[in-house]
Design a protein around this motif. Sequence first.
Motif, PDB file in Angstrom:
ATOM      1  N   MET A  62       0.810  -1.218   0.000  1.00  0.00           N
ATOM      2  CA  MET A  62       0.000   0.000   0.000  1.00  0.00           C
ATOM      3  C   MET A  62       0.849   1.277   0.000  1.00  0.00           C
ATOM      4  O   MET A  62       0.564   2.197  -0.768  1.00  0.00           O
ATOM      5  CB  MET A  62      -0.959   0.010   1.191  1.00  0.00           C
ATOM      6  N   PRO A  63       1.927   1.404   0.801  1.00  0.00           N
ATOM      7  CA  PRO A  63       2.726   2.623   0.725  1.00  0.00           C
ATOM      8  C   PRO A  63       3.346   2.841  -0.659  1.00  0.00           C
ATOM      9  O   PRO A  63       3.412   3.971  -1.146  1.00  0.00           O
ATOM     10  CB  PRO A  63       3.817   2.418   1.779  1.00  0.00           C
ATOM     11  N   GLU A  64       3.772   1.771  -1.308  1.00  0.00           N
ATOM     12  CA  GLU A  64       4.358   1.913  -2.647  1.00  0.00           C
ATOM     13  C   GLU A  64       3.316   2.382  -3.655  1.00  0.00           C
ATOM     14  O   GLU A  64       3.607   3.214  -4.515  1.00  0.00           O
ATOM     15  CB  GLU A  64       4.952   0.583  -3.104  1.00  0.00           C
ATOM     16  N   ARG A  65       2.102   1.852  -3.546  1.00  0.00           N
ATOM     17  CA  ARG A  65       1.043   2.290  -4.466  1.00  0.00           C
ATOM     18  C   ARG A  65       0.659   3.731  -4.207  1.00  0.00           C
ATOM     19  O   ARG A  65       0.321   4.463  -5.131  1.00  0.00           O
ATOM     20  CB  ARG A  65      -0.172   1.367  -4.349  1.00  0.00           C
ATOM     21  N   HIS A  68       3.464   5.961  -5.641  1.00  0.00           N
ATOM     22  CA  HIS A  68       3.670   5.826  -7.086  1.00  0.00           C
ATOM     23  C   HIS A  68       3.299   7.104  -7.829  1.00  0.00           C
ATOM     24  O   HIS A  68       3.880   7.416  -8.862  1.00  0.00           O
ATOM     25  CB  HIS A  68       2.855   4.646  -7.619  1.00  0.00           C
ATOM     26  N   LYS A  69       2.356   7.867  -7.295  1.00  0.00           N
ATOM     27  CA  LYS A  69       1.917   9.103  -7.936  1.00  0.00           C
ATOM     28  C   LYS A  69       2.850  10.272  -7.637  1.00  0.00           C
ATOM     29  O   LYS A  69       2.729  11.324  -8.225  1.00  0.00           O
ATOM     30  CB  LYS A  69       0.508   9.446  -7.473  1.00  0.00           C
ATOM     31  N   SER A  70       3.769  10.106  -6.693  1.00  0.00           N
ATOM     32  CA  SER A  70       4.631  11.212  -6.285  1.00  0.00           C
ATOM     33  C   SER A  70       5.934  11.199  -7.075  1.00  0.00           C
ATOM     34  O   SER A  70       6.054  10.555  -8.107  1.00  0.00           O
ATOM     35  CB  SER A  70       4.900  11.119  -4.788  1.00  0.00           C
ATOM     36  N   GLN A  71       6.912  11.893  -6.546  1.00  0.00           N
ATOM     37  CA  GLN A  71       8.208  12.014  -7.219  1.00  0.00           C
ATOM     38  C   GLN A  71       8.935  10.670  -7.228  1.00  0.00           C
ATOM     39  O   GLN A  71       8.679   9.798  -6.408  1.00  0.00           O
ATOM     40  CB  GLN A  71       9.064  13.039  -6.486  1.00  0.00           C
ATOM     41  N   PHE A  75       9.248   7.757  -4.263  1.00  0.00           N
ATOM     42  CA  PHE A  75       8.764   6.407  -4.564  1.00  0.00           C
ATOM     43  C   PHE A  75       9.851   5.375  -4.304  1.00  0.00           C
ATOM     44  O   PHE A  75       9.590   4.307  -3.737  1.00  0.00           O
ATOM     45  CB  PHE A  75       8.289   6.333  -6.008  1.00  0.00           C
ATOM     46  N   GLU A  76      11.072   5.663  -4.709  1.00  0.00           N
ATOM     47  CA  GLU A  76      12.158   4.705  -4.515  1.00  0.00           C
ATOM     48  C   GLU A  76      12.472   4.502  -3.035  1.00  0.00           C
ATOM     49  O   GLU A  76      12.728   3.377  -2.599  1.00  0.00           O
ATOM     50  CB  GLU A  76      13.399   5.163  -5.272  1.00  0.00           C
ATOM     51  N   GLY A  97       7.620   4.150   5.843  1.00  0.00           N
ATOM     52  CA  GLY A  97       7.305   4.219   4.414  1.00  0.00           C
ATOM     53  C   GLY A  97       5.888   4.715   4.172  1.00  0.00           C
ATOM     54  O   GLY A  97       5.639   5.504   3.251  1.00  0.00           O
ATOM     55  N   LEU A  98       4.950   4.278   4.997  1.00  0.00           N
ATOM     56  CA  LEU A  98       3.564   4.735   4.866  1.00  0.00           C
ATOM     57  C   LEU A  98       3.449   6.227   5.144  1.00  0.00           C
ATOM     58  O   LEU A  98       2.791   6.965   4.404  1.00  0.00           O
ATOM     59  CB  LEU A  98       2.660   3.942   5.814  1.00  0.00           C
ATOM     60  N   LEU A  99       4.106   6.691   6.203  1.00  0.00           N
ATOM     61  CA  LEU A  99       4.076   8.129   6.512  1.00  0.00           C
ATOM     62  C   LEU A  99       4.751   8.948   5.424  1.00  0.00           C
ATOM     63  O   LEU A  99       4.266  10.024   5.046  1.00  0.00           O
ATOM     64  CB  LEU A  99       4.732   8.387   7.872  1.00  0.00           C
ATOM     65  N   LEU A 100       5.861   8.451   4.892  1.00  0.00           N
ATOM     66  CA  LEU A 100       6.546   9.167   3.819  1.00  0.00           C
ATOM     67  C   LEU A 100       5.700   9.198   2.551  1.00  0.00           C
ATOM     68  O   LEU A 100       5.702  10.184   1.810  1.00  0.00           O
ATOM     69  CB  LEU A 100       7.904   8.512   3.533  1.00  0.00           C
ATOM     70  N   ALA A 101       4.950   8.141   2.298  1.00  0.00           N
ATOM     71  CA  ALA A 101       4.082   8.112   1.119  1.00  0.00           C
ATOM     72  C   ALA A 101       2.914   9.075   1.272  1.00  0.00           C
ATOM     73  O   ALA A 101       2.404   9.606   0.279  1.00  0.00           O
ATOM     74  CB  ALA A 101       3.570   6.697   0.877  1.00  0.00           C
ATOM     75  N   MET A 102       2.468   9.312   2.502  1.00  0.00           N
ATOM     76  CA  MET A 102       1.339  10.209   2.730  1.00  0.00           C
ATOM     77  C   MET A 102       1.736  11.688   2.620  1.00  0.00           C
ATOM     78  O   MET A 102       0.895  12.524   2.333  1.00  0.00           O
ATOM     79  CB  MET A 102       0.744   9.966   4.114  1.00  0.00           C
ATOM     80  N   ILE A 103       2.997  11.983   2.859  1.00  0.00           N
ATOM     81  CA  ILE A 103       3.459  13.370   2.855  1.00  0.00           C
ATOM     82  C   ILE A 103       3.797  13.779   1.424  1.00  0.00           C
ATOM     83  O   ILE A 103       4.489  13.054   0.706  1.00  0.00           O
ATOM     84  CB  ILE A 103       4.702  13.522   3.751  1.00  0.00           C
ATOM     85  N   ASP A 104       3.295  14.941   1.017  1.00  0.00           N
ATOM     86  CA  ASP A 104       3.668  15.491  -0.285  1.00  0.00           C
ATOM     87  C   ASP A 104       4.908  16.349  -0.117  1.00  0.00           C
ATOM     88  O   ASP A 104       4.848  17.432   0.490  1.00  0.00           O
ATOM     89  CB  ASP A 104       2.531  16.335  -0.864  1.00  0.00           C
TER      90      ASP A 104
END
Length: 160
Positions: A62-65, A68-71, A75-76, A97-104
């Motif tokens: 879920m965090p990777e998905r 995926h829309k971000s930079q 994503f990496e 990873g989940l928190l980092l994926a949530m932050i723009d």
Amino acid sequence: MLAYAVGMGDHVREMLNPNAPHHLPGFITAPGETDTLMVVIGIVLIGSILMVGNLYLRLHSMPERMAHKSQKLQFEIVAVLGLIALFTHNHLFWIIGLLLAMIDLPDFSTPLRSIAGSVRKIADGDAASDPVESSSEPPPLLTAVETSSRPREAGGHGHV
């Protein structure tokens, strides 16, 4: 095939132990027949294992998905944190990873590329209009004596 002791034929009654009750539950099969309950439970078990595994992998990715829309860099980083969490079974990496994926994260690269492209255009425009750089001879170098003997400009600061 499920068979009840009451509905069994004479050949099955002969195989039953005389101490066995005459009314057997439906999940007890006669010797040599297929145990249908075991087959059904096996299929249900395999199906539930596959469903829980699929749910776990979807939850894990879920965090990777989300990232995926971000930079690309974000994503990496999230993908690497997900792999570390998968192989180490340390849930802290997954949460990070989940928190980092949530932050723009702010996009610094696009404005810097735009500035670099504009500076490049300005530099290319000045090079085309400068007659010294367009000739094949390099510009003459000034020595220290020549720069000190040059007349000062109107500002009076002595800068050349």
